[in-house]
Enzyme design. Structure first.
Site, PDB file in Angstrom:
ATOM      1  N   ARG A   1       0.865  -1.180   0.000  1.00  0.00           N
ATOM      2  CA  ARG A   1       0.000   0.000   0.000  1.00  0.00           C
ATOM      3  C   ARG A   1       0.901   1.229   0.000  1.00  0.00           C
ATOM      4  O   ARG A   1       2.098   1.133   0.172  1.00  0.00           O
ATOM      5  CB  ARG A   1      -0.889   0.011   1.242  1.00  0.00           C
ATOM      6  CG  ARG A   1      -1.840  -1.166   1.287  1.00  0.00           C
ATOM      7  CD  ARG A   1      -2.893  -0.956   2.360  1.00  0.00           C
ATOM      8  NE  ARG A   1      -3.639  -2.173   2.611  1.00  0.00           N
ATOM      9  CZ  ARG A   1      -4.710  -2.557   1.919  1.00  0.00           C
ATOM     10  NH1 ARG A   1      -5.151  -1.830   0.922  1.00  0.00           N
ATOM     11  NH2 ARG A   1      -5.336  -3.676   2.216  1.00  0.00           N
TER      12      ARG A   1
ATOM     13  N   THR B   1     -11.732  -7.214  -5.749  1.00  0.00           N
ATOM     14  CA  THR B   1     -12.393  -6.830  -4.503  1.00  0.00           C
ATOM     15  C   THR B   1     -13.160  -8.018  -3.982  1.00  0.00           C
ATOM     16  O   THR B   1     -14.143  -8.454  -4.584  1.00  0.00           O
ATOM     17  CB  THR B   1     -13.345  -5.626  -4.657  1.00  0.00           C
ATOM     18  OG1 THR B   1     -14.400  -5.766  -3.702  1.00  0.00           O
ATOM     19  CG2 THR B   1     -13.948  -5.546  -6.045  1.00  0.00           C
TER      20      THR B   1
ATOM     21  N   ASP C   1     -14.913  -8.037  -1.533  1.00  0.00           N
ATOM     22  CA  ASP C   1     -16.216  -7.543  -1.068  1.00  0.00           C
ATOM     23  C   ASP C   1     -17.220  -7.390  -2.208  1.00  0.00           C
ATOM     24  O   ASP C   1     -18.394  -7.131  -1.952  1.00  0.00           O
ATOM     25  CB  ASP C   1     -16.072  -6.171  -0.390  1.00  0.00           C
ATOM     26  CG  ASP C   1     -15.208  -6.232   0.849  1.00  0.00           C
ATOM     27  OD1 ASP C   1     -14.942  -7.342   1.322  1.00  0.00           O
ATOM     28  OD2 ASP C   1     -14.808  -5.159   1.338  1.00  0.00           O
TER      29      ASP C   1
ATOM     30  N   ARG D   1     -16.078  -3.997   4.040  1.00  0.00           N
ATOM     31  CA  ARG D   1     -15.792  -2.680   4.641  1.00  0.00           C
ATOM     32  C   ARG D   1     -16.947  -1.705   4.417  1.00  0.00           C
ATOM     33  O   ARG D   1     -17.378  -1.021   5.324  1.00  0.00           O
ATOM     34  CB  ARG D   1     -14.526  -2.084   4.021  1.00  0.00           C
ATOM     35  CG  ARG D   1     -13.233  -2.557   4.665  1.00  0.00           C
ATOM     36  CD  ARG D   1     -12.052  -1.978   3.934  1.00  0.00           C
ATOM     37  NE  ARG D   1     -12.024  -0.514   3.996  1.00  0.00           N
ATOM     38  CZ  ARG D   1     -11.481   0.192   4.971  1.00  0.00           C
ATOM     39  NH1 ARG D   1     -10.919  -0.414   5.982  1.00  0.00           N
ATOM     40  NH2 ARG D   1     -11.484   1.518   4.935  1.00  0.00           N
TER      41      ARG D   1
HETATM   42  P1  ATP Z   1      -8.103  -3.120  -1.345  1.00  0.00           P
HETATM   43  O1  ATP Z   1      -9.037  -2.003  -1.006  1.00  0.00           O
HETATM   44  O2  ATP Z   1      -8.845  -4.329  -1.759  1.00  0.00           O
HETATM   45  O3  ATP Z   1      -7.110  -3.409  -0.310  1.00  0.00           O
HETATM   46  P2  ATP Z   1      -6.889  -1.236  -3.110  1.00  0.00           P
HETATM   47  O4  ATP Z   1      -6.355  -1.344  -4.477  1.00  0.00           O
HETATM   48  O5  ATP Z   1      -8.017  -0.274  -2.912  1.00  0.00           O
HETATM   49  O6  ATP Z   1      -7.270  -2.697  -2.659  1.00  0.00           O
HETATM   50  P3  ATP Z   1      -5.071   0.506  -1.670  1.00  0.00           P
HETATM   51  O7  ATP Z   1      -4.039   0.162  -0.653  1.00  0.00           O
HETATM   52  O8  ATP Z   1      -6.109   1.495  -1.304  1.00  0.00           O
HETATM   53  O9  ATP Z   1      -5.711  -0.888  -2.101  1.00  0.00           O
HETATM   54  O10 ATP Z   1      -4.353   1.045  -2.990  1.00  0.00           O
HETATM   55  C1  ATP Z   1      -3.386   0.266  -3.709  1.00  0.00           C
HETATM   56  C2  ATP Z   1      -2.331   1.175  -4.305  1.00  0.00           C
HETATM   57  O11 ATP Z   1      -2.952   2.196  -5.102  1.00  0.00           O
HETATM   58  C3  ATP Z   1      -1.496   1.879  -3.258  1.00  0.00           C
HETATM   59  O12 ATP Z   1      -0.155   1.846  -3.660  1.00  0.00           O
HETATM   60  C4  ATP Z   1      -2.065   3.286  -3.249  1.00  0.00           C
HETATM   61  O13 ATP Z   1      -1.135   4.258  -2.864  1.00  0.00           O
HETATM   62  C5  ATP Z   1      -2.486   3.494  -4.682  1.00  0.00           C
HETATM   63  N1  ATP Z   1      -3.574   4.487  -4.749  1.00  0.00           N
HETATM   64  C6  ATP Z   1      -4.687   4.513  -3.998  1.00  0.00           C
HETATM   65  N2  ATP Z   1      -5.458   5.593  -4.277  1.00  0.00           N
HETATM   66  C7  ATP Z   1      -4.802   6.287  -5.235  1.00  0.00           C
HETATM   67  C8  ATP Z   1      -5.058   7.508  -5.953  1.00  0.00           C
HETATM   68  N3  ATP Z   1      -6.156   8.244  -5.734  1.00  0.00           N
HETATM   69  N4  ATP Z   1      -4.130   7.898  -6.864  1.00  0.00           N
HETATM   70  C9  ATP Z   1      -3.026   7.166  -7.081  1.00  0.00           C
HETATM   71  N5  ATP Z   1      -2.721   6.033  -6.451  1.00  0.00           N
HETATM   72  C10 ATP Z   1      -3.581   5.576  -5.537  1.00  0.00           C
END
Ligand code: ATP
Ligand code: MG
Length: 428
Positions: A147, A201, A203, A248
């Site tokens: 992340r 996802t 979820d 979530r």
């Molecule tokens: P999950 O919610 O299932 O864990 P996700 O893809 O939403 O998966 P995140 O940790 O929120 O998981 O994001 C994954 C990656 O995307 C991270 O490296 C994060 O910094 C990047 N990221 C999230 N939001 C943005 C954004 N608005 N712009 C650019 N990068 C983003």
């Protein structure tokens, strides 16, 4: 108010001039579409106005493609939390790139978007048909994930250096927002790089996508937990089985788990608020009537009942309070006060479920998703995710997919069925 602006058009890098090397399968009509609506009544406002109803592009192989497969490398990255089927998707993409198109180099970037920034020092893995042959037999992601934000410009420089034509981003809403930025930065620099998202996802909460991979495996595995809770609740007087499941912002896993094991008496989801007093009172009545109760709670339910924390994870997502532990203690406290001895068994199977390998249906689904992603990328489409809609694989612009979260429609069929099974009262 009808949304006549619903725009599913997909960005393209340029004209497709190269004959596809794919053999032995039927090509899709490049202009094929799947209707967004499935019921006639929903479409009426469009038809009455003489406007074409909204529709998504059909996924699949095209006769003419944009990229010359001998001239490009491709990359795959997985970000966010683990989910059943990640390795299936990676494998499917690699196999399709190799066997369908003859792409010679496929890089697997390590640890999410960190792997696209050379400063972090994670060298990419070179993925071959042999190296991915059996990865679908294990859970998690062989590439690792992370992340936290990375700089789009640095990531695009890495893609340029490695001559990447298509980047496949496997991840949730955050990952696809990051993918959108990468695609925009590549376009700004005039680089022909296609960015194709595969929505992950567990979820099942991404908009304009009816089914996501891993969800079915999650519901199947959650059944073990609700069965165990039912067994425990049945075993003694005034027994309560409490299961916390993922979800979530949307309670789809919890809701389906109720339909799978119809012995569940209370289903608590983020979409339906409840008060602690209302819930405990309903639980007390149930125990008086039947002597046992099974409760399923989604992780995002009842967040308003707990003290808010300002904590966020590295990606900026708000950290939620643990509703499972909170309810466990609150229920015990409530019945202690009423001098009723209850026997509560609490089960939180979340990490066990997330790390499972995909079940057969999810495995097949992942294979088709990966292939659809490869066909989309090869045809020069970009800034999109692969979706499944009205029983077909389709293309959806990332902008739409991340525009809002998909939630349980509390006036729809699913929630209606959950209410019919649990017969839980309004607990506000
Ligand atoms: P999950 O919610 O299932 O864990 P996700 O893809 O939403 O998966 P995140 O940790 O929120 O998981 O994001 C994954 C990656 O995307 C991270 O490296 C994060 O910094 C990047 N990221 C999230 N939001 C943005 C954004 N608005 N712009 C650019 N990068 C983003
Ligand atoms: Mg997310």
């Amino acid at each position: 108010m009808e949304n006549y602006e619903l725009d599913f058009s997909i960005e393209r890098l340029g004209e497709c001039r190269i004959p596809s090397p794919v053999r032995g399968i039927r090509f899709m009509d490049d202009d094929g579409h799947v209707l967004y609506f499935s019921r006639f009544e929903e479409m009426n406002p469009w038809l009455e106005k003489g406007i074409r109803p909204p529709a998504m592009e059909t996924a699949g192989p095209r006769e003419k493609i944009f990229f010359d497969p001998s001239q490009i490398a491709c990359g795959i990255v997985t970000c966010g939390g683990v989910c059943p089927g990640l390795n299936d998707v990676i494998r499917s993409i690699v196999l399709s790139l190799h066997h369908h198109y003859g792409v010679r180099k496929v890089y697997g970037f390590r640890y999410g978007y960190e792997g696209l920034v050379s400063r972090h020092g994670h060298a990419p893995l070179e993925l071959t048909s042999d190296s991915v042959a059996r990865i679908h037999e294990i859970g998690g992601t062989i590439l690792g994930t992370s992340r936290g934000p990375q700089d789009a410009s640095e990531m695009v420089s890495t893609l340029e250096d490695l001559k990447i034509g298509i980047l496949f981003t496997v991840g949730g809403d955050g990952t696809q927002r990051g993918a959108q930025k990468i695609s925009e930065e590549a376009a700004r620099r005039g680089l022909p790089i296609s960015v194709i998202g595969i929505p992950k996802t567990i979820d099942n909460d991404i908009s304009y996508i009816q089914t996501t991979f891993g969800f079915e495996t999650a519901v199947a595995e959650a059944r073990r937990a609700t069965y165990a809770a039912t067994t425990e609740a049945d075993a003694a007087r005034n027994s309560i089985g409490l299961v916390k499941l993922m979800g979530r912002d949307s309670g789809f896993i919890a809701a389906y788990s109720v339909l799978v094991n119809s012995h569940v008496n209370f289903c608590l989801v983020p979409e339906v608020p409840f008060s602690l007093e209302g819930f405990c009172e309903a639980l007390r009545q149930r125990l008086e009537r039947k002597g046992h109760a099974v409760i399923v709670v989604a992780e995002g339910a009842g967040q308003g009942l707990m003290e808010k924390t300002a904590e966020r994870d590295a990606s900026g997502n708000v950290k939620y309070g643990d509703i499972g532990v909170f309810l466990r203690d609150a229920i015990k406290g409530y019945f202690k006060q009423s001098n009723l001895e209850v026997n509560l068994k609490y089960i939180d199977p979340s990490y066990i479920i997330r790390s499972m390998p995909a079940n057969p249906r999810d495995a097949a689904f992942c294979l088709l998703l990966g292939q659809s992603a490869v066909h989309a990328g090869m045809s020069g489409r970009t800034n999109m995710v692969v979706s499944y809609w009205n029983q077909q694989f389709t293309h959806v612009p990332i902008k739409l997919a991340v525009s809002q979260r998909k939630k349980i429609d509390t006036r729809g069929m699913l929630w209606n069925s959950v209410m019919a099974v649990t017969r839980q009262p309004d607990m506000m």
